[in-house]
Scaffold this active site. Structure first.
Site, PDB file in Angstrom:
ATOM      1  N   ILE A   7       0.836  -1.210   0.000  1.00  0.00           N
ATOM      2  CA  ILE A   7       0.000   0.000   0.000  1.00  0.00           C
ATOM      3  C   ILE A   7       0.862   1.248   0.000  1.00  0.00           C
ATOM      4  CG2 ILE A   7      -1.691   1.343   1.300  1.00  0.00           C
ATOM      5  CD1 ILE A   7      -2.862  -1.249   2.330  1.00  0.00           C
ATOM      6  N   GLY A   8       1.920   1.230   0.800  1.00  0.00           N
ATOM      7  CA  GLY A   8       2.787   2.403   0.883  1.00  0.00           C
ATOM      8  C   GLY A   8       3.897   2.169   1.882  1.00  0.00           C
ATOM      9  N   GLY A  11       8.503   6.473   7.140  1.00  0.00           N
ATOM     10  CA  GLY A  11       9.581   6.378   8.105  1.00  0.00           C
ATOM     11  C   GLY A  11       9.369   5.328   9.166  1.00  0.00           C
ATOM     12  N   MET A  12       8.107   4.967   9.422  1.00  0.00           N
ATOM     13  CA  MET A  12       7.810   4.000  10.471  1.00  0.00           C
ATOM     14  C   MET A  12       7.566   2.597   9.933  1.00  0.00           C
ATOM     15  SD  MET A  12       8.159   5.270  13.401  1.00  0.00           S
ATOM     16  CE  MET A  12       7.323   4.049  14.403  1.00  0.00           C
ATOM     17  N   GLU A  14       6.641  -0.254   6.367  1.00  0.00           N
ATOM     18  CA  GLU A  14       5.941  -0.513   5.112  1.00  0.00           C
ATOM     19  C   GLU A  14       4.554  -1.056   5.418  1.00  0.00           C
ATOM     20  OE1 GLU A  14       8.586  -3.332   3.409  1.00  0.00           O
ATOM     21  OE2 GLU A  14      10.036  -1.816   2.752  1.00  0.00           O
ATOM     22  N   VAL A  15       3.570  -0.658   4.596  1.00  0.00           N
ATOM     23  CA  VAL A  15       2.192  -1.070   4.826  1.00  0.00           C
ATOM     24  C   VAL A  15       1.716  -1.934   3.662  1.00  0.00           C
ATOM     25  CG1 VAL A  15      -0.160  -0.314   5.320  1.00  0.00           C
ATOM     26  CG2 VAL A  15       1.778   1.081   6.078  1.00  0.00           C
ATOM     27  N   LYS A  30       1.255  -3.194   8.967  1.00  0.00           N
ATOM     28  CA  LYS A  30       2.421  -2.318   8.953  1.00  0.00           C
ATOM     29  C   LYS A  30       3.600  -3.109   9.493  1.00  0.00           C
ATOM     30  CE  LYS A  30       2.403   2.137   9.905  1.00  0.00           C
ATOM     31  NZ  LYS A  30       2.397   3.448  10.613  1.00  0.00           N
ATOM     32  N   ASP A 123       1.132  14.122  16.804  1.00  0.00           N
ATOM     33  CA  ASP A 123       1.532  14.374  15.422  1.00  0.00           C
ATOM     34  C   ASP A 123       0.316  14.445  14.509  1.00  0.00           C
ATOM     35  OD1 ASP A 123       3.319  14.904  13.358  1.00  0.00           O
ATOM     36  OD2 ASP A 123       3.632  12.788  12.882  1.00  0.00           O
TER      37      ASP A 123
END
Length: 223
Positions: A7-8, A11-12, A14-15, A30, A123
């Site tokens: 999906i995308g 920084g935290m 990959e999904v 994730k 955030d």
């Protein structure tokens, strides 16, 4: 879980879109790459995101179903959302007042639920707000969230103390320029009021089509 498609990435981690064959439902996974799992700070923030989001059960907050690790790479499983981020919907333009108020009310409900459990997002920005195809707004990414508890004898929301692994070192700036409250910019502790500041900046942007705080440089934006 059966991985279907990426999906995308950010920084935290990959999904991925995936399927849970046990329950027959589509989910989002994730994954923090194994190469980064040795980064204690990043790993702590990833686990913090899962722990914070897992405590919440609200229609305006992304639901977390599971957490685990595979081949040294930690992952978190959450509901799969269909739609687009608020950032994609804005695209430099304002939304109608009716829609802006609807989104703002939904965001306020989600934040209230998190704050009642002592969770501060820290955030909030259009990139971390997702609008489903049915118009339901969801708060994403509690990766910077801080678990807090009110100091005994204080008014709720006035004095929040960090607990456990969720504590953030003084002087560390976490958040996104232009949406962070002044105390966050200064590296001071954030609480529920910091999220309310970010909420205001987002509401302003929905109504005007312009960012509330934006300068020619990072320093100008911070000022």
């Amino acid at each position: 879980y059966e991985i279907v498609a990426p999906i995308g990435a950010g920084g935290m981690g990959e999904v991925y879109r995936a399927k849970d064959p046990r329950l027959g439902r589509d989910v989002a996974i994730k994954v923090l790459p194994a190469s980064f799992s040795t980064d204690d700070d990043r790993l702590r923030r990833f686990e913090q995101e899962a722990r914070a989001a897992g405590l919440l059960n609200h229609p305006n907050i992304t639901a977390v179903y599971d957490i685990g690790s595979h081949d040294g790479a930690p992952y978190v499983v959450s509901e799969l959302l269909e739609g687009e981020t608020l950032r994609a919907e804005l695209e430099g333009e304002r939304v109608s007042p009716r829609k802006a108020i609807d989104y703002a009310i939904q965001l306020a409900h989600g934040l209230a639920a998190a704050h009642e459990k002592g969770i501060v997002h820290r955030d909030l920005k259009p990139e971390n707000l997702f609008v489903n195809r049915d118009g339901r707004l969801k708060i994403l990414d509690f990766g910077l969230a801080k678990l807090t508890h009110a100091e005994e004898g204080s008014s709720a929301g006035q004095t929040n103390l960090p607990t456990g692994v969720a504590a953030t070192e003084p002087g560390v700036v976490l958040g996104t320029m232009g949406y962070m409250a002044p105390e966050q910019v200064r590296g001071r502790p954030a609480d529920a009021r910091s999220d309310i500041f970010s909420f205001g900046a987002i509401f302003f942007e929905m109504l005007s089509g312009k960012r509330a705080f934006q300068g020619d440089s990072v320093a100008d934006t911070m000022s």
